[in-house]
Design an enzyme around this catalytic site. Structure first.
Site, mmCIF file in Angstrom:
data_model
loop_
_atom_site.group_PDB
_atom_site.id
_atom_site.type_symbol
_atom_site.label_atom_id
_atom_site.label_comp_id
_atom_site.label_asym_id
_atom_site.label_seq_id
_atom_site.Cartn_x
_atom_site.Cartn_y
_atom_site.Cartn_z
ATOM 1 N N LYS A 1 0.850 -1.206 0.000
ATOM 2 C CA LYS A 1 0.000 0.000 0.000
ATOM 3 C C LYS A 1 0.881 1.251 0.000
ATOM 4 O O LYS A 1 0.707 2.152 -0.819
ATOM 5 C CB LYS A 1 -0.900 0.009 1.247
ATOM 6 C CG LYS A 1 -1.574 1.365 1.488
ATOM 7 C CD LYS A 1 -2.458 1.367 2.708
ATOM 8 C CE LYS A 1 -1.767 1.692 4.005
ATOM 9 N NZ LYS A 1 -1.576 3.121 4.286
ATOM 10 N N ASN A 2 1.815 1.297 0.945
ATOM 11 C CA ASN A 2 2.555 2.547 1.129
ATOM 12 C C ASN A 2 3.589 2.796 0.033
ATOM 13 O O ASN A 2 4.093 3.911 -0.091
ATOM 14 C CB ASN A 2 3.200 2.588 2.517
ATOM 15 C CG ASN A 2 2.134 2.740 3.593
ATOM 16 O OD1 ASN A 2 0.984 3.048 3.277
ATOM 17 N ND2 ASN A 2 2.500 2.518 4.843
ATOM 18 N N CYS B 1 -5.835 12.745 12.779
ATOM 19 C CA CYS B 1 -6.563 11.496 12.546
ATOM 20 C C CYS B 1 -6.428 10.660 13.812
ATOM 21 O O CYS B 1 -5.881 11.128 14.807
ATOM 22 C CB CYS B 1 -6.007 10.763 11.336
ATOM 23 S SG CYS B 1 -4.395 10.058 11.619
ATOM 24 N N ARG C 1 -1.243 15.081 12.866
ATOM 25 C CA ARG C 1 -0.343 14.695 11.764
ATOM 26 C C ARG C 1 -0.117 15.890 10.843
ATOM 27 O O ARG C 1 -0.730 16.008 9.778
ATOM 28 C CB ARG C 1 -0.917 13.500 10.997
ATOM 29 C CG ARG C 1 -0.904 12.238 11.835
ATOM 30 C CD ARG C 1 -1.450 11.060 11.079
ATOM 31 N NE ARG C 1 -0.564 10.569 10.040
ATOM 32 C CZ ARG C 1 -0.890 9.588 9.201
ATOM 33 N NH1 ARG C 1 -2.076 9.007 9.293
ATOM 34 N NH2 ARG C 1 -0.050 9.186 8.276
ATOM 35 N N PRO C 2 0.780 16.787 11.259
ATOM 36 C CA PRO C 2 1.000 17.998 10.467
ATOM 37 C C PRO C 2 1.676 17.696 9.127
ATOM 38 O O PRO C 2 2.223 16.599 8.944
ATOM 39 C CB PRO C 2 1.935 18.829 11.353
ATOM 40 C CG PRO C 2 2.634 17.845 12.216
ATOM 41 C CD PRO C 2 1.690 16.685 12.412
ATOM 42 N N ILE C 3 1.641 18.664 8.211
ATOM 43 C CA ILE C 3 2.383 18.497 6.943
ATOM 44 C C ILE C 3 3.383 19.647 6.769
ATOM 45 O O ILE C 3 3.729 20.009 5.655
ATOM 46 C CB ILE C 3 1.448 18.364 5.718
ATOM 47 C CG1 ILE C 3 0.534 19.585 5.567
ATOM 48 C CG2 ILE C 3 0.645 17.090 5.770
ATOM 49 C CD1 ILE C 3 -0.051 19.694 4.154
ATOM 50 N N ASP C 4 3.817 20.204 7.906
ATOM 51 C CA ASP C 4 4.737 21.344 7.834
ATOM 52 C C ASP C 4 6.037 21.022 7.071
ATOM 53 O O ASP C 4 6.582 21.869 6.370
ATOM 54 C CB ASP C 4 5.069 21.848 9.253
ATOM 55 C CG ASP C 4 5.606 20.733 10.139
ATOM 56 O OD1 ASP C 4 4.936 19.695 10.263
ATOM 57 O OD2 ASP C 4 6.712 20.881 10.694
ATOM 58 N N LEU C 5 6.515 19.763 7.186
ATOM 59 C CA LEU C 5 7.770 19.435 6.500
ATOM 60 C C LEU C 5 7.579 19.409 4.981
ATOM 61 O O LEU C 5 8.465 19.817 4.234
ATOM 62 C CB LEU C 5 8.302 18.078 6.971
ATOM 63 C CG LEU C 5 8.747 18.012 8.436
ATOM 64 C CD1 LEU C 5 9.087 16.581 8.821
ATOM 65 C CD2 LEU C 5 9.951 18.917 8.679
ATOM 66 N N ASP D 1 3.931 0.805 12.084
ATOM 67 C CA ASP D 1 2.813 0.084 11.456
ATOM 68 C C ASP D 1 2.729 -1.378 11.898
ATOM 69 O O ASP D 1 1.821 -2.103 11.482
ATOM 70 C CB ASP D 1 2.916 0.176 9.924
ATOM 71 C CG ASP D 1 2.734 1.609 9.431
ATOM 72 O OD1 ASP D 1 2.202 2.431 10.195
ATOM 73 O OD2 ASP D 1 3.142 1.901 8.289
HETATM 74 N N1 EPU Z 1 5.488 14.819 10.806
HETATM 75 C C1 EPU Z 1 5.647 16.135 11.099
HETATM 76 N N2 EPU Z 1 5.554 17.039 10.087
HETATM 77 C C2 EPU Z 1 5.306 16.653 8.802
HETATM 78 C C3 EPU Z 1 5.138 15.293 8.515
HETATM 79 C C4 EPU Z 1 5.236 14.379 9.547
HETATM 80 O O1 EPU Z 1 5.860 16.524 12.233
HETATM 81 O O2 EPU Z 1 5.236 17.520 7.922
HETATM 82 C C5 EPU Z 1 5.573 13.837 11.897
HETATM 83 C C6 EPU Z 1 4.281 13.028 12.021
HETATM 84 O O3 EPU Z 1 3.321 13.698 12.812
HETATM 85 C C7 EPU Z 1 4.771 11.751 12.642
HETATM 86 C C8 EPU Z 1 6.137 11.560 11.983
HETATM 87 O O4 EPU Z 1 6.538 12.866 11.527
HETATM 88 O O5 EPU Z 1 4.932 11.917 14.008
HETATM 89 C C9 EPU Z 1 6.173 10.589 10.815
HETATM 90 O O6 EPU Z 1 5.140 10.914 9.890
HETATM 91 P P1 EPU Z 1 5.301 10.651 8.350
HETATM 92 O O7 EPU Z 1 5.144 11.936 7.612
HETATM 93 O O8 EPU Z 1 6.534 9.876 8.092
HETATM 94 O O9 EPU Z 1 4.029 9.770 8.036
HETATM 95 P P2 EPU Z 1 3.313 9.687 6.636
HETATM 96 O O10 EPU Z 1 4.299 9.835 5.567
HETATM 97 O O11 EPU Z 1 2.124 10.556 6.626
HETATM 98 C C10 EPU Z 1 3.618 7.116 6.243
HETATM 99 C C11 EPU Z 1 2.728 5.922 6.110
HETATM 100 C C12 EPU Z 1 2.144 5.566 7.468
HETATM 101 C C13 EPU Z 1 3.299 5.269 8.414
HETATM 102 C C14 EPU Z 1 4.226 6.481 8.489
HETATM 103 C C15 EPU Z 1 5.442 6.251 9.349
HETATM 104 C C16 EPU Z 1 1.880 6.102 3.861
HETATM 105 C C17 EPU Z 1 0.719 6.296 2.970
HETATM 106 N N3 EPU Z 1 1.654 6.215 5.173
HETATM 107 O O12 EPU Z 1 2.785 8.184 6.685
HETATM 108 O O13 EPU Z 1 1.405 4.374 7.274
HETATM 109 O O14 EPU Z 1 2.805 4.972 9.700
HETATM 110 O O15 EPU Z 1 4.665 6.838 7.164
HETATM 111 O O16 EPU Z 1 6.161 5.179 8.886
HETATM 112 O O17 EPU Z 1 2.965 5.818 3.409
HETATM 113 C C18 EPU Z 1 -0.225 2.775 7.771
HETATM 114 O O18 EPU Z 1 0.107 2.204 6.721
HETATM 115 O O19 EPU Z 1 -0.988 2.256 8.627
HETATM 116 C C19 EPU Z 1 0.283 4.125 8.031
HETATM 117 C C20 EPU Z 1 -0.258 4.953 8.906
#
Ligand code: EPU
Length: 445
Positions: A22-23, A116, A121-125, A328
């Site tokens: 999926k990911n 969620c 789950r911010p997207i600031d990065l 995960d």
């Molecule tokens: N974070 C920030 N700022 C950002 C982005 C992330 O502070 O801009 C923090 C998040 O809040 C979290 C950490 O960084 O604490 C990691 O988040 P990440 O951005 O890596 O998560 P993601 O890319 O949104 C993917 C997977 C998740 C998996 C995470 C961590 C996909 C579609 N989703 O999410 O998968 O848990 O990486 O490995 O690839 C799942 O499959 O059940 C799932 C939630």
């Protein structure tokens, strides 16, 4: 709405194959927005999340054709640039169209995903990285509006770590945008997850120039154009880990094909130290390309867990970005710990609030105590079946594993969460001898 009725007590035994990840498939599919001509995606898992992303890509002007095991996609350069709230709220990963839209079409409007069940789950990065590439970014009426400067995005040095580690989809977004930016981009503290490596390999095969794949430092020399090609979605390491944990929890003998130890080292290390016997191997088949890796589902690698003689010694674990123990698999590990011996502290460093499964596991008698970002479990405990509610994808998998161990009947409700990210988990568990029936939930037909 479907539920699973699990009758516990069976010992899992047999051989199954991990589906496409999926990911990995979500960013690979989103990358089609960057590409001239057609791209052929093979071994795409049949998941609700994939369907949602395809729907979004079609709304952005992509043409898609379904084949036996995947899709052919083509996305014109000109087209809509908005990912509406209605889609993003259903699937946070929709945010990974932001970088490609901005890079190829010069503009993107993507609804902010919000928090969620896993927490904030911010997207600031993502935004920090794209603005370093020169994008003008504003938050307007709950959406991110991003525009590239008139000469297009330009390469820059970008540092992508948060307090919880790097960001997987943040890296994907910045990487995809950097491929079409002018000049060189250096992404420091890039996510090292295999899903990012498979995206980067695919982009290189489309004409991108990315170095440092698999490391924390990606160097991208921008190119004027990327052309679509064929890609086979790699196998799902999290599905594989889930099946291995289900096997180990039932003291079973389960082999998962298309699953490579190098992608699950943290789990295998726990198996080794806790006393769960396992084997790894590679099928030798005529015609398999030498050096095939888990980047491809034909890799031939497999992992097999074998029955343990005495209950495994459970161990403390903290989730970490790859190659650490994956968040995960945290919920599934916690379910497994109930059959082990001793006390385990299971801590979350990626999503400190990802413990919605704990109260439901406790309904089965797990006796897990939570303090902050740590759950404490003392095994062995005798679980007994009960109705439980799934709160998210991996929580659902943990409840299914717990149902397989518990005595009597466990009804897992809201399995639509599971259908978002597991392609036929119920079918595979039945194939391994688990007693599991999918049916309409009588309470929520
Ligand atoms: N974070 C920030 N700022 C950002 C982005 C992330 O502070 O801009 C923090 C998040 O809040 C979290 C950490 O960084 O604490 C990691 O988040 P990440 O951005 O890596 O998560 P993601 O890319 O949104 C993917 C997977 C998740 C998996 C995470 C961590 C996909 C579609 N989703 O999410 O998968 O848990 O990486 O490995 O690839 C799942 O499959 O059940 C799932 C939630």
């Amino acid at each position: 709405m479907d539920c699973f009725v699990v009758n516990g007590g069976a010992t899992l035994k047999g051989q199954v194959r991990a589906a496409g990840s999926k990911n990995a498939s979500l960013p690979l599919l989103a990358a089609s927005l960057l590409l001239e001509g057609e791209s052929v995606y093979e071994r795409v898992p049949r998941l609700a999340d994939v369907a949602t992303l395809l729907q979004l890509l079609e709304s952005l002007g992509a043409e898609s054709q379904k084949s036996d095991n995947g899709y052919t996609l083509s996305c014109p350069q000109e087209g809509p640039t908005e990912a509406p709230y209605d889609v993003v709220r259903r699937m946070r990963a929709s945010v990974c169209v932001l970088g490609p839209l901005l890079a190829r079409r010069g503009h993107a409007k993507v609804s902010l995903p919000g928090g969620c069940v896993l927490g904030d789950r911010p997207i600031d990065l993502h935004l920090k990285g794209l603005s370093a590439l020169g994008a003008d970014i504003r938050i307007v009426h709950g959406s991110v509006e991003a525009s590239a400067p008139s000469g297009g995005l330009r390469g820059a040095r970008v540092y992508l770590a948060s307090t919880h580690g790097s960001s997987v989809l943040g890296t994907a977004n910045v990487l995809m945008a950097a491929c079409l930016a002018r000049g060189t981009t250096v992404i420091e503290a890039a996510a090292m997850e295999p899903e990012i490596a498979s995206l980067a390999h695919f982009l290189n095969r489309c004409g991108a120039q990315i170095e440092g794949i698999g490391s924390h430092r990606l160097v991208v020399d921008g190119v004027a154009e990327l052309r679509g090609t064929t890609v086979s979605v790699p196998a799902d390491r999290i599905e594989a880990g889930t099946l291995l944990l289900a096997g180990a929890a039932t003291c079973g003998d389960v082999r998962v094909d298309a699953c490579e130890g190098g992608q699950l080292t943290a789990l295998l290390d726990l198996f080794e130290r806790s006393g769960v016997p396992f084997e790894e191997g590679v099928k030798s088949e005529p015609g398999r390309p030498a050096g095939a890796t888990a980047q491809n589902q034909d890799c031939g690698h497999w992992i097999r867990v074998l029955p343990w003689e005495r209950p495994p010694q459970v161990l403390d674990v903290t989730t970490r970005p790859f190659p650490g123990f994956p968040t995960d698999l945290q919920a599934q590990w916690l379910a497994f710990c109930t059959v082990g011996r001793g006390l385990a502290m299971v801590s979350e460093s990626v999503y400190p609030d990802r413990f919605m499964h704990v109260p439901e596991l406790n309904r089965l008698g797990a006796g897990i105590r939570r303090q902050g970002n740590t759950a404490l479990v003392v095994g062995p405990v005798a679980l007994s079946g009960a109705p439980v509610l799934a709160s998210d994808l991996r929580a659902s998998a943990a409840l299914v594993i717990a149902g397989l161990i518990a005595s009597g009947k466990t009804t897992v409700r809201r399995v639509y969460h599971l259908d978002r990210g597991y392609d036929g988990l119920d079918r595979k568990l039945c194939q391994l001898g688990g007693s599991l029936v999918r049916q309409k939930d009588p309470e929520k037909p």
